[in-house]
Design a protein around this motif. Structure first.
Motif, short mmCIF file in Angstrom:
data_model
loop_
_atom_site.label_atom_id
_atom_site.label_comp_id
_atom_site.label_asym_id
_atom_site.label_seq_id
_atom_site.Cartn_x
_atom_site.Cartn_y
_atom_site.Cartn_z
N GLU A 195 0.84 -1.20 0.00
CA GLU A 195 0.00 0.00 0.00
C GLU A 195 0.88 1.26 0.00
O GLU A 195 0.58 2.25 -0.68
CB GLU A 195 -0.91 -0.03 1.23
N TRP B 20 -14.05 5.89 6.89
CA TRP B 20 -14.53 6.64 5.73
C TRP B 20 -13.36 7.27 4.97
O TRP B 20 -13.30 7.23 3.74
CB TRP B 20 -15.53 7.69 6.23
N TYR B 22 -10.32 6.17 4.94
CA TYR B 22 -9.62 5.07 4.27
C TYR B 22 -10.32 4.71 2.96
O TYR B 22 -9.68 4.54 1.92
CB TYR B 22 -9.54 3.83 5.18
N ARG B 23 -11.65 4.58 3.02
CA ARG B 23 -12.39 4.21 1.80
C ARG B 23 -12.18 5.23 0.68
O ARG B 23 -12.23 4.92 -0.49
CB ARG B 23 -13.89 4.09 2.10
N ALA B 27 -5.91 7.39 3.49
CA ALA B 27 -5.25 6.88 4.70
C ALA B 27 -4.48 5.59 4.40
O ALA B 27 -4.69 4.56 5.04
CB ALA B 27 -6.30 6.64 5.79
N GLY B 131 -18.57 25.49 1.65
CA GLY B 131 -18.69 24.38 2.60
C GLY B 131 -17.85 24.59 3.85
O GLY B 131 -17.96 23.83 4.81
N LYS B 191 -15.33 16.80 9.32
CA LYS B 191 -15.47 15.87 8.20
C LYS B 191 -15.86 16.61 6.92
O LYS B 191 -15.34 16.35 5.84
CB LYS B 191 -16.53 14.81 8.56
N ARG B 192 -16.79 17.55 7.05
CA ARG B 192 -17.19 18.33 5.86
C ARG B 192 -16.02 19.17 5.35
O ARG B 192 -15.77 19.22 4.14
CB ARG B 192 -18.38 19.23 6.23
N GLU B 195 -13.70 16.96 3.38
CA GLU B 195 -14.22 16.64 2.05
C GLU B 195 -14.11 17.85 1.12
O GLU B 195 -13.77 17.72 -0.07
CB GLU B 195 -15.69 16.18 2.17
N VAL B 196 -14.38 19.04 1.65
CA VAL B 196 -14.26 20.27 0.85
C VAL B 196 -12.81 20.50 0.43
O VAL B 196 -12.52 20.74 -0.74
CB VAL B 196 -14.80 21.48 1.64
N PHE B 199 -11.57 18.06 -2.24
CA PHE B 199 -12.08 18.40 -3.57
C PHE B 199 -11.33 19.60 -4.13
O PHE B 199 -10.89 19.61 -5.28
CB PHE B 199 -13.58 18.68 -3.49
N PRO C 28 -19.65 16.53 -3.13
CA PRO C 28 -18.84 16.62 -1.92
C PRO C 28 -19.36 17.67 -0.93
O PRO C 28 -19.94 18.68 -1.34
CB PRO C 28 -17.47 17.04 -2.45
N GLY C 29 -19.14 17.41 0.35
CA GLY C 29 -19.32 18.45 1.37
C GLY C 29 -20.69 19.07 1.51
O GLY C 29 -20.78 20.28 1.68
N THR C 30 -21.75 18.31 1.44
CA THR C 30 -23.15 18.76 1.54
C THR C 30 -23.57 19.65 0.36
O THR C 30 -24.67 20.22 0.38
CB THR C 30 -23.49 19.50 2.86
N GLU C 57 -24.43 11.66 1.13
CA GLU C 57 -24.10 10.24 1.32
C GLU C 57 -25.27 9.51 1.98
O GLU C 57 -25.52 8.34 1.71
CB GLU C 57 -22.84 10.10 2.18
N LEU C 106 -15.59 17.01 -10.38
CA LEU C 106 -14.31 17.64 -10.64
C LEU C 106 -14.24 18.12 -12.09
O LEU C 106 -13.82 19.25 -12.37
CB LEU C 106 -13.21 16.60 -10.38
#
Lengths: 217, 217, 217, 217
Positions: A195, B20, B22-23, B27, B131, B191-192, B195-196, B199, C28-30, C57, C106
Motif C-alpha cells: 500500500e 470513511w 480510508y475508503r 489513509a 462548505g 469531516k465536511r 471533504e471540501v 475536492f 462533496p461536502g453537503t 451520502e 471535478l
C-alpha cells in the motif's frame, strides 16, 4: 504442515490479500501472484502460493497450493503454481521475507518503463516512507531497483538475487512494463509495504510528469 | 469522563470517520490520525485520539484512547497515542476545534511539495469554498499554510501555533510531502471541511498542472 | 398532493439519485441539489426539492420538501429548501424539464473555469452524445452554456432564463467554478443526461489538456 | 434452444458481465452492448444479446433476447435488440468468437480519437499482453484497428469484416469517439480480454500523453 486447518489459515490470508489487491485495481486479467513462507516445521514445504491463471476478484483458498524450495507442488490439489514461482523462491532465499506480493498497478507498470533507463527509482521526501520497516524519517532514501522484463523466470531470478542480498531497507523491485514485487516480514507487513509503495509510485508518477516538486527538506 | 458508554460514543464516531477516510483513499499504509475534543467535565481528559500504527480500513473503538493536555494516556487500554499527538494538542490550544483530522491524500501530498516554496496555497473562485464555516461567497479567499515536514512534533507544534492563533477562517494546513490537517467545531464540521479541502485540492492540482484557469469572477 | 404515499414516492426517487451522485463523487461536502416537477393536480405544489445543507451520502426522503412556484415550502416538514431553488424554478418555467439535477464533479467544476472565456462548451464527435434526448448522431453538436457564478440566485435565474427558452436539445449549463445543472423529461432521463454529460466532460477535459483530438468524422 | 433454463443461464452470464462493466465505469448512460454465441443445436438462434437502451447498472436476464443470423428476434420477449447487433453478427461470422463485449471507457473513447489518424493502435512491451489468448511474451505486438464511427451499422460491418478475417491474435477494435469492441472464445475469455485491453489502453493513454516510455526489451 501439521494439519489441514493450518494450511487453510495460510491460504485464506493469502486469498484475502489477493482479493483486496484486485479491489484496488492492481490485479487485472488474472495477472499477479502471492505467497507466504511457511514455518520451518512444515519442511519440505517452503511456502503457499497462488495457482496460475486465477481471477483475483474471486480467488479463494482452493486456488492456493504448497510448494517446496524447488517449486514442486506438495499437496494433492492438482493445481499448477504461478508461472513466476521462481521469483518468489529467490526472494525467500535472498531475504527474510515472510510474504511476497506481486501486483500490476497502473502506476507501477508505467514508472517501470518510463524510469527504466535509470535502473532504479529513488524515493525520498515523503512522510509515508515511514510505513516501510526500518524507515524512521521522510528524509531517508529508498531505492526500488528496475529490471528488464523476461519470460525466463529462472534467468531473471539469477540476475536479481545478488542485487538484493544485503540491500538495506529494500522491500521491492520493479520489472519493466510488468509490475511490482514487494515483501515484508509477514503478510501484514507485506500488505502495508504494498500500500505504501503504490501510494508513493502515484506520487512519483505525477511529480515526474509535471516536474516541479521541490527538494525534500 | 463520566461513563464508559460516553467514551464509547466518541470513539465510535472517530473510528467511523477514519474508516470513511480510508475508503476515500486518504489513509494508506496505517498512516493518518484523528481526534475529538472532550467536554470540559471530562478533565483532565482533553481528547480521544487514535492509537499509533493502526490500519484505518478496519479501525474500531478499541484503537482509540483518551489523553490529557500533555498527551499522557489516561485510560487502561494500554495503547500508544498517535506519534503526532502534539499537533492535535496544539490545535486544541490555538483554535476552537472540536475535532482534528489528519489525512494523506494524493492531492494534498503532491500540492504540499509542489507549492511548498510559496509557503501557502491560496484558494479562491470555487463555489465549494462555501462548505467551510463562515465562508459565504466563492469570491472569498481561503489560505492553507504549508510547513516543512519534520520528525520533531513538539518543534513543529511550536513553529505552527503562532501562525494559527487568530487566523480568520483557517481550518487546515499542509505539511510538505506529508499531508493535510483539518479541523472544525465538531466532528461533522471537520469531516465536511476535509471533504471540501480534498475536492478543492484536486481542483487546484489540476489547474496548476495545466495552468489555464481564468480568474474568479 | 393527494396522499402522503405519493409524496413519499417522489421523495424516495430524488434521494436515491442524490445518493447515487454522491457515490460517483459528484456531491462533496453537503453541496448539490435535486428536484422533481409534480403533476399539475398537485398545484399549488410545483416540485419536490432537497433541503439545504444535507450530506448526500445519507440523504433520505426526510430531507425532501415541496415548494410552490415562488419557492415557498408547502408541507409541515420545517425544512429549508435548497439555496439554489430559484434556478430550479426557472428551469421548470423555461423548459419542459420533469427533473433537475445539480452536481459538483471535478470535471464540471474545472471545465466551467478553464473554458469560461468562451461562454460555452461545444461538444461533438462522441457516440455517447446519443444518450441525450433527440440526439441521433455522434456528429450532432451539443452546446453547454457557461455562466459566471453568483451568490444572487434570483439574478442568475433572470440572466439565464432567456438563453434557455427555445434552445434546441439543451439539457444543461455550467456555472463557472461551481458545477453543472442538467435536466430531462423525467427523473430517469435527467439521471441519464447527468451520466452522459459527466462522461463527456471527462473526455473534453482530457482532450483540451493534451490538445490532440482529431476532428469528428 | 432446448429449454428455458438453458437460455436463462446464458442471459444471466451476460447480464452479470454487463453489470460488472458498469461498476468499472465502462458503460455510462445506457450505452454499450453484449452478446454470447449459442451452440449449433440452438439454430436458427445464433446468439443472445442485450436489448436496446437498458441501464447497465441494473440489467438482468429480462433484458436479454435471442436473435438469428439476420438479427431477427426469436423469442416472445417483445424486446428490441441492441442498435449495434449488426457488428456482433459480423464478428460471429468473421471470427470464432464465443462472446462479444462492447464498452465505452474513458481511455478507449479518448484513444480512439487521439490515435485515429494512425488507423490502429500497436501495443507492445507490456507483460499484461499475455492475458490475451495466444500471446506468450510481452514482446509480441498486438494491433487494435481504429475505424471511423458511423450510424450505419450494416455499412460499418461491411467495412470492418474483411479487416478481421484471418487477422492473427486480433481480439478487438476501436470505433473513433465511440468505444471498444472485444471478443474471446467464451464469455470468460472475452471478459479477461476486456480487462486486459482496458488496462493497456490506460497505459498507452498515459505514455502517449507524456511521451517518454522506453522501447520494450
Amino acid at each position: 504442515m501439521d494439519t489441514y486447518s493450518e494450511f487453510k489459515w495460510y491460504a485464506d490470508q493469502l486469498a484475502e490479500v489477493a482479493r483486496w489487491a484486485y479491489r484496488n485495481g492492481w490485479a487485472p486479467g488474472t495477472s499477479t501472484n502471492y505467497s507466504m513462507r511457511l514455518p520451518c516445521k512444515a519442511a519440505p514445504a517452503l511456502c503457499v502460493i497462488t495457482s496460475s491463471g486465477v481471477d483475483k476478484e474471486t480467488i479463494d483458498s482452493n486456488h492456493v497450493l504448497t510448494v517446496d524450495c524447488h517449486g514442486q507442488p506438495l499437496g494433492e490439489e492438482n493445481l499448477t503454481p504461478s508461472a513466476e514461482t521462481a521469483l518468489h523462491l529467490m526472494l525467500y532465499r535472498a531475504t527474510e521475507a515472510g510474504a511476497v506480493l506481486h501486483t500490476h498497478s497502473l502506476a507501477a507498470t508505467l514508472l517501470s518503463r518510463t524510469a527504466q533507463s535509470q535502473g532504479h527509482l529513488t524515493i525520498s521526501g515523503w512522510e509515508l516512507l515511514k510505513g516501510l520497516e526500518g524507515v524512521t524519517s521522510h528524509q531517508n532514501e529508498v531505492s526500488l531497483p528496475i529490471f528488464s522484463n523476461s519470460q525466463d523466470m529462472e534467468g531473471l531470478a539469477t540476475l536479481i538475487e545478488p542485487r538484493l542480498v544485503a540491500a538495506p531497507r529494500c522491500y521491492g523491485f520493479l520489472l519493466s512494463g510488468h509490475g511490482l514485487y514487494v515483501w515484508g516480514k509477514d503478510i501484514w507487513a507485506a500488505k502495508r509495504h504494498l500500500e505504501v509503495f503504490e501510494f508513493l509510485l502515484q506520487c512519483e508518477r505525477e511529480v515526474r510528469s509535471y516536474g516541479n516538486a521541490t527538494s525534500p527538506r
